[in-house]
Design a protein around this motif. Structure first.
Motif, mmCIF file in Angstrom:
data_model
loop_
_atom_site.group_PDB
_atom_site.id
_atom_site.type_symbol
_atom_site.label_atom_id
_atom_site.label_comp_id
_atom_site.label_asym_id
_atom_site.label_seq_id
_atom_site.Cartn_x
_atom_site.Cartn_y
_atom_site.Cartn_z
ATOM 1 N N GLY A 11 1.440 -0.847 0.229
ATOM 2 C CA GLY A 11 -0.246 0.520 -0.195
ATOM 3 C C GLY A 11 0.680 1.659 0.108
ATOM 4 O O GLY A 11 0.000 2.243 -0.415
ATOM 5 N N LEU A 12 1.769 1.569 1.106
ATOM 6 C CA LEU A 12 3.363 2.836 0.538
ATOM 7 C C LEU A 12 3.343 2.258 -0.489
ATOM 8 O O LEU A 12 2.894 3.693 -1.096
ATOM 9 C CB LEU A 12 4.147 2.252 1.741
ATOM 10 C CG LEU A 12 5.016 3.372 2.062
ATOM 11 C CD1 LEU A 12 4.153 4.300 2.419
ATOM 12 C CD2 LEU A 12 6.269 3.134 2.856
ATOM 13 N N TRP A 13 3.648 1.508 -1.744
ATOM 14 C CA TRP A 13 4.710 1.341 -2.364
ATOM 15 C C TRP A 13 3.466 2.819 -3.506
ATOM 16 O O TRP A 13 4.079 3.419 -4.336
ATOM 17 C CB TRP A 13 5.031 -0.058 -2.932
ATOM 18 C CG TRP A 13 5.601 0.092 -4.351
ATOM 19 C CD1 TRP A 13 6.836 0.522 -4.316
ATOM 20 C CD2 TRP A 13 5.203 -0.561 -5.652
ATOM 21 N NE1 TRP A 13 7.136 0.566 -6.028
ATOM 22 C CE2 TRP A 13 5.898 0.175 -6.306
ATOM 23 C CE3 TRP A 13 3.354 -0.799 -5.623
ATOM 24 C CZ2 TRP A 13 5.352 0.179 -7.726
ATOM 25 C CZ3 TRP A 13 3.478 -1.638 -6.907
ATOM 26 C CH2 TRP A 13 3.982 -0.768 -7.936
ATOM 27 N N ALA A 14 1.904 1.970 -3.671
ATOM 28 C CA ALA A 14 0.813 1.510 -4.746
ATOM 29 C C ALA A 14 1.001 3.375 -4.117
ATOM 30 O O ALA A 14 1.071 4.285 -5.049
ATOM 31 C CB ALA A 14 -0.425 1.762 -4.062
ATOM 32 N N VAL A 15 1.137 3.881 -2.830
ATOM 33 C CA VAL A 15 0.981 5.824 -2.870
ATOM 34 C C VAL A 15 1.818 6.386 -3.493
ATOM 35 O O VAL A 15 1.621 7.577 -4.221
ATOM 36 C CB VAL A 15 -0.056 5.990 -1.141
ATOM 37 C CG1 VAL A 15 0.484 7.282 -0.856
ATOM 38 C CG2 VAL A 15 -0.813 5.182 -1.063
ATOM 39 N N THR A 16 3.270 5.881 -3.148
ATOM 40 C CA THR A 16 4.169 7.003 -2.828
ATOM 41 C C THR A 16 4.672 6.557 -5.055
ATOM 42 O O THR A 16 4.642 7.673 -5.548
ATOM 43 C CB THR A 16 5.909 6.546 -2.790
ATOM 44 O OG1 THR A 16 6.084 5.143 -2.827
ATOM 45 C CG2 THR A 16 5.035 6.294 -1.181
ATOM 46 N N ALA A 17 4.050 5.667 -5.222
ATOM 47 C CA ALA A 17 3.912 5.485 -6.419
ATOM 48 C C ALA A 17 2.891 6.273 -7.726
ATOM 49 O O ALA A 17 3.437 7.308 -8.517
ATOM 50 C CB ALA A 17 3.639 3.764 -7.671
ATOM 51 N N THR A 18 1.579 6.668 -6.796
ATOM 52 C CA THR A 18 0.922 7.714 -7.796
ATOM 53 C C THR A 18 1.550 8.992 -7.297
ATOM 54 O O THR A 18 1.548 9.847 -8.259
ATOM 55 C CB THR A 18 -0.223 7.083 -6.375
ATOM 56 O OG1 THR A 18 -1.169 5.671 -6.845
ATOM 57 C CG2 THR A 18 -1.439 8.208 -6.952
ATOM 58 N N ARG A 20 4.070 9.907 -7.327
ATOM 59 C CA ARG A 20 4.997 10.131 -8.103
ATOM 60 C C ARG A 20 4.333 10.460 -9.844
ATOM 61 O O ARG A 20 5.373 11.539 -10.498
ATOM 62 C CB ARG A 20 6.452 8.960 -7.713
ATOM 63 C CG ARG A 20 7.774 9.458 -9.133
ATOM 64 C CD ARG A 20 8.681 8.268 -8.804
ATOM 65 N NE ARG A 20 9.305 8.210 -7.948
ATOM 66 C CZ ARG A 20 9.582 6.500 -7.355
ATOM 67 N NH1 ARG A 20 9.468 5.953 -7.974
ATOM 68 N NH2 ARG A 20 9.956 6.506 -6.349
ATOM 69 N N SER A 21 3.950 9.729 -10.021
ATOM 70 C CA SER A 21 2.755 9.614 -11.267
ATOM 71 C C SER A 21 2.780 11.318 -11.486
ATOM 72 O O SER A 21 2.430 11.986 -12.132
ATOM 73 C CB SER A 21 2.294 8.444 -11.628
ATOM 74 O OG SER A 21 2.206 9.078 -12.656
ATOM 75 N N GLY A 26 2.536 16.943 -14.751
ATOM 76 C CA GLY A 26 2.535 18.054 -14.789
ATOM 77 C C GLY A 26 1.394 18.635 -13.181
ATOM 78 O O GLY A 26 0.779 19.333 -13.272
ATOM 79 N N ARG A 27 1.071 17.773 -12.408
ATOM 80 C CA ARG A 27 0.203 18.044 -11.458
ATOM 81 C C ARG A 27 -1.430 18.175 -11.853
ATOM 82 O O ARG A 27 -2.325 19.465 -11.964
ATOM 83 C CB ARG A 27 0.583 19.409 -10.290
ATOM 84 C CG ARG A 27 1.706 18.650 -10.271
ATOM 85 C CD ARG A 27 1.885 20.174 -8.922
ATOM 86 N NE ARG A 27 3.196 19.367 -8.129
ATOM 87 C CZ ARG A 27 3.694 20.135 -7.272
ATOM 88 N NH1 ARG A 27 3.690 21.424 -7.245
ATOM 89 N NH2 ARG A 27 5.142 19.888 -7.113
ATOM 90 N N GLY A 28 -1.487 17.326 -13.427
ATOM 91 C CA GLY A 28 -2.988 17.994 -14.197
ATOM 92 C C GLY A 28 -3.108 18.733 -15.118
ATOM 93 O O GLY A 28 -3.882 19.277 -14.772
#
Length: 55
Positions: A11-18, A20-21, A26-28
């Motif tokens: 879960g921590l890896w998924a949150v950090t990957a999201t 970072r992405s 460009g923050r949307g």
């Protein structure tokens, strides 16, 4: 207990990957749309259909 640790790390890896992405994307923000052609209504009527007399 080991399963809980694995789930927590996943879960921590998924949150950090999201995060970072999103930050590298460009923050949307998208570039603005630039139109060089004049606006044209095409074949649309000049009055709404509800107020047009059809008879």
């Amino acid at each position: 207990m080991a399963l809980l640790v694995i789930l927590l790390l996943t879960g921590l890896w998924a949150v950090t990957a999201t995060v970072r992405s999103v930050l590298t994307d460009g923050r949307g923000h998208h570039p603005s749309v630039r139109s060089h052609e004049s606006w044209n209504a095409g074949d649309l009527p000049s009055v709404p259909y509800s107020s047009a007399r059809l008879w």
